[in-house]
Write a protein that holds these residues in place. Structure first.
Motif, PDB file in Angstrom:
ATOM      1  N   ALA A  85      -8.907  -6.020 -10.091  1.00  0.00           N
ATOM      2  CA  ALA A  85      -7.597  -6.654  -9.866  1.00  0.00           C
ATOM      3  C   ALA A  85      -6.477  -5.650 -10.130  1.00  0.00           C
ATOM      4  CB  ALA A  85      -7.441  -7.881 -10.758  1.00  0.00           C
ATOM      5  N   TRP A  86      -6.609  -4.883 -11.221  1.00  0.00           N
ATOM      6  CA  TRP A  86      -5.606  -3.851 -11.506  1.00  0.00           C
ATOM      7  C   TRP A  86      -5.551  -2.841 -10.372  1.00  0.00           C
ATOM      8  CZ3 TRP A  86      -7.259   1.239 -12.022  1.00  0.00           C
ATOM      9  CH2 TRP A  86      -6.219   2.149 -12.146  1.00  0.00           C
ATOM     10  N   TRP A  87      -6.728  -2.387  -9.932  1.00  0.00           N
ATOM     11  CA  TRP A  87      -6.783  -1.363  -8.903  1.00  0.00           C
ATOM     12  C   TRP A  87      -6.158  -1.839  -7.594  1.00  0.00           C
ATOM     13  CZ3 TRP A  87      -9.728  -1.038  -4.327  1.00  0.00           C
ATOM     14  CH2 TRP A  87      -9.653   0.208  -3.695  1.00  0.00           C
ATOM     15  N   VAL A  88      -6.439  -3.069  -7.204  1.00  0.00           N
ATOM     16  CA  VAL A  88      -5.860  -3.610  -5.964  1.00  0.00           C
ATOM     17  C   VAL A  88      -4.338  -3.669  -6.084  1.00  0.00           C
ATOM     18  CG1 VAL A  88      -5.641  -5.712  -4.574  1.00  0.00           C
ATOM     19  CG2 VAL A  88      -7.907  -4.863  -5.204  1.00  0.00           C
ATOM     20  N   ALA A  89      -3.830  -4.161  -7.214  1.00  0.00           N
ATOM     21  CA  ALA A  89      -2.374  -4.249  -7.405  1.00  0.00           C
ATOM     22  C   ALA A  89      -1.747  -2.860  -7.400  1.00  0.00           C
ATOM     23  CB  ALA A  89      -2.048  -4.978  -8.709  1.00  0.00           C
ATOM     24  N   TRP A  90      -2.378  -1.920  -8.069  1.00  0.00           N
ATOM     25  CA  TRP A  90      -1.829  -0.566  -8.168  1.00  0.00           C
ATOM     26  C   TRP A  90      -1.846   0.141  -6.812  1.00  0.00           C
ATOM     27  CZ3 TRP A  90      -4.112   4.367  -7.801  1.00  0.00           C
ATOM     28  CH2 TRP A  90      -3.301   5.405  -8.238  1.00  0.00           C
ATOM     29  N   ALA A  91      -2.988   0.091  -6.117  1.00  0.00           N
ATOM     30  CA  ALA A  91      -3.092   0.760  -4.814  1.00  0.00           C
ATOM     31  C   ALA A  91      -2.169   0.099  -3.789  1.00  0.00           C
ATOM     32  CB  ALA A  91      -4.543   0.741  -4.334  1.00  0.00           C
ATOM     33  N   ALA A  92      -2.109  -1.220  -3.806  1.00  0.00           N
ATOM     34  CA  ALA A  92      -1.221  -1.929  -2.871  1.00  0.00           C
ATOM     35  C   ALA A  92       0.239  -1.584  -3.155  1.00  0.00           C
ATOM     36  CB  ALA A  92      -1.452  -3.428  -2.964  1.00  0.00           C
ATOM     37  N   HIS A  93       0.593  -1.443  -4.426  1.00  0.00           N
ATOM     38  CA  HIS A  93       1.959  -1.042  -4.788  1.00  0.00           C
ATOM     39  C   HIS A  93       2.311   0.294  -4.145  1.00  0.00           C
ATOM     40  CE1 HIS A  93       5.052   0.939  -7.153  1.00  0.00           C
ATOM     41  NE2 HIS A  93       4.139   1.758  -7.626  1.00  0.00           N
ATOM     42  N   ILE A  94       1.390   1.246  -4.215  1.00  0.00           N
ATOM     43  CA  ILE A  94       1.659   2.572  -3.653  1.00  0.00           C
ATOM     44  C   ILE A  94       1.796   2.491  -2.127  1.00  0.00           C
ATOM     45  CG2 ILE A  94       0.688   4.869  -3.268  1.00  0.00           C
ATOM     46  CD1 ILE A  94      -0.493   4.671  -6.077  1.00  0.00           C
ATOM     47  N   VAL A  95       0.847   1.851  -1.471  1.00  0.00           N
ATOM     48  CA  VAL A  95       0.865   1.779  -0.009  1.00  0.00           C
ATOM     49  C   VAL A  95       2.102   1.039   0.490  1.00  0.00           C
ATOM     50  CG1 VAL A  95      -0.314   0.816   2.004  1.00  0.00           C
ATOM     51  CG2 VAL A  95      -1.631   1.997   0.224  1.00  0.00           C
ATOM     52  N   ILE A  96       2.387  -0.116  -0.087  1.00  0.00           N
ATOM     53  CA  ILE A  96       3.547  -0.903   0.348  1.00  0.00           C
ATOM     54  C   ILE A  96       4.843  -0.186  -0.002  1.00  0.00           C
ATOM     55  CG2 ILE A  96       4.778  -3.084  -0.003  1.00  0.00           C
ATOM     56  CD1 ILE A  96       2.004  -4.414  -0.211  1.00  0.00           C
ATOM     57  N   GLY A  97       4.871   0.512  -1.136  1.00  0.00           N
ATOM     58  CA  GLY A  97       6.060   1.281  -1.505  1.00  0.00           C
ATOM     59  C   GLY A  97       6.366   2.381  -0.509  1.00  0.00           C
ATOM     60  N   VAL A  98       5.329   3.079  -0.068  1.00  0.00           N
ATOM     61  CA  VAL A  98       5.526   4.133   0.931  1.00  0.00           C
ATOM     62  C   VAL A  98       6.004   3.528   2.246  1.00  0.00           C
ATOM     63  CG1 VAL A  98       4.319   5.847   2.347  1.00  0.00           C
ATOM     64  CG2 VAL A  98       3.930   5.769  -0.120  1.00  0.00           C
ATOM     65  N   LEU A  99       5.388   2.426   2.650  1.00  0.00           N
ATOM     66  CA  LEU A  99       5.824   1.756   3.886  1.00  0.00           C
ATOM     67  C   LEU A  99       7.257   1.261   3.765  1.00  0.00           C
ATOM     68  CD1 LEU A  99       2.639  -0.323   4.768  1.00  0.00           C
ATOM     69  CD2 LEU A  99       3.455   1.768   5.889  1.00  0.00           C
ATOM     70  N   GLY A 100       7.606   0.719   2.604  1.00  0.00           N
ATOM     71  CA  GLY A 100       8.962   0.210   2.385  1.00  0.00           C
ATOM     72  C   GLY A 100      10.011   1.303   2.407  1.00  0.00           C
ATOM     73  N   GLN A 101       9.679   2.459   1.847  1.00  0.00           N
ATOM     74  CA  GLN A 101      10.632   3.565   1.843  1.00  0.00           C
ATOM     75  C   GLN A 101      10.801   4.173   3.231  1.00  0.00           C
ATOM     76  OE1 GLN A 101       9.224   6.198  -1.188  1.00  0.00           O
ATOM     77  NE2 GLN A 101      10.272   5.092  -2.821  1.00  0.00           N
ATOM     78  N   SER A 102       9.698   4.238   3.972  1.00  0.00           N
ATOM     79  CA  SER A 102       9.795   4.850   5.299  1.00  0.00           C
ATOM     80  C   SER A 102      10.527   3.943   6.294  1.00  0.00           C
ATOM     81  CB  SER A 102       8.408   5.218   5.822  1.00  0.00           C
ATOM     82  OG  SER A 102       7.638   4.048   6.024  1.00  0.00           O
ATOM     83  N   SER A 103      10.426   2.636   6.092  1.00  0.00           N
ATOM     84  CA  SER A 103      11.097   1.721   7.019  1.00  0.00           C
ATOM     85  C   SER A 103      12.390   1.157   6.427  1.00  0.00           C
ATOM     86  CB  SER A 103      10.158   0.570   7.375  1.00  0.00           C
ATOM     87  OG  SER A 103       9.942  -0.252   6.242  1.00  0.00           O
ATOM     88  N   THR A 104      12.712   1.537   5.206  1.00  0.00           N
ATOM     89  CA  THR A 104      13.863   1.018   4.460  1.00  0.00           C
ATOM     90  C   THR A 104      13.917  -0.506   4.503  1.00  0.00           C
ATOM     91  OG1 THR A 104      15.393   1.258   6.316  1.00  0.00           O
ATOM     92  CG2 THR A 104      15.226   3.123   4.767  1.00  0.00           C
ATOM     93  N   SER A 105      12.770  -1.109   4.258  1.00  0.00           N
ATOM     94  CA  SER A 105      12.649  -2.564   4.257  1.00  0.00           C
ATOM     95  C   SER A 105      12.753  -3.088   2.826  1.00  0.00           C
ATOM     96  CB  SER A 105      11.308  -2.966   4.868  1.00  0.00           C
ATOM     97  OG  SER A 105      11.051  -4.332   4.645  1.00  0.00           O
TER      98      SER A 105
END
Length: 169
Positions: free
Chosen positions: A101-121
């Motif tokens: 559960a920790w790993w999914v939350a942590w990895a998803a945070h990184i992936v979604i954070g990168v997507l959010g920064q690149s699309s400024t969403s």
């Protein structure tokens, strides 16, 4: 969020406030990372004492596994699972679910954070930060769990009678 608000509405948000918040965030994350790596080193050492033949991998990966891009998506999970399994050989499956559960939350945070920064969403950035908070809570829970399991195991080792024929000091 303050930095993001400044980019969306630069006249309504003072730059000094966002810079200060960003600086505090970086300092807090750096301190947390240093404390976590110290804890991880000690817990791996304890796991080797509890289960002498445990294959926990090389200690270099305990740090490098967090820092190398792409590799850091699976090595940290394996490090924590190995430490947990060596600390409680007949461990509870819920402990492994906690690591996952920790790993999914942590990895998803990184992936979604990168997507959010690149699309400024903003919704993606908020989701990323929510996952970051969830990962932080879960890692604190996991640290507490591994520490308590190791504490009980080390206490049992200390109070175990010495095997017959073993010289005592």
């Amino acid at each position: 969020m303050t930095v993001r608000a400044h980019h969306l509405h630069p006249l309504e948000t003072p730059e000094s406030g966002s810079g200060f918040a960003s600086m505090l965030s970086v300092y807090a994350m750096t301190a947390a990372a240093a404390l976590f790596l110290t804890w991880q080193h000690r817990s791996r050492r304890n796991a080797r004492t509890i289960t002498p033949g445990a294959d926990l991998g090389h200690d270099v990966w305990a740090v490098a596994g967090w820092l190398i891009p792409v590799v850091n998506f699976w090595v940290p999970r394996g490090l924590l699972l190995g430490t947990l399994r060596a600390s409680a050989p007949a461990g509870d499956r819920r402990d492994e679910a906690l690591v996952n559960a920790w790993w999914v939350a942590w990895a998803a945070h990184i992936v979604i954070g990168v997507l959010g920064q690149s699309s400024t969403s903003l919704p993606l950035l908020v989701t990323s930060e929510a996952l970051n908070i969830a990962a932080a809570v879960l890692i604190l829970w996991l640290i507490q769990r591994i520490t308590s399991v190791q504490g009980r195991a080390l206490e049992a080792i200390r109070h175990a009678p010495a095997p017959q024929g073993t010289p005592t000091a």
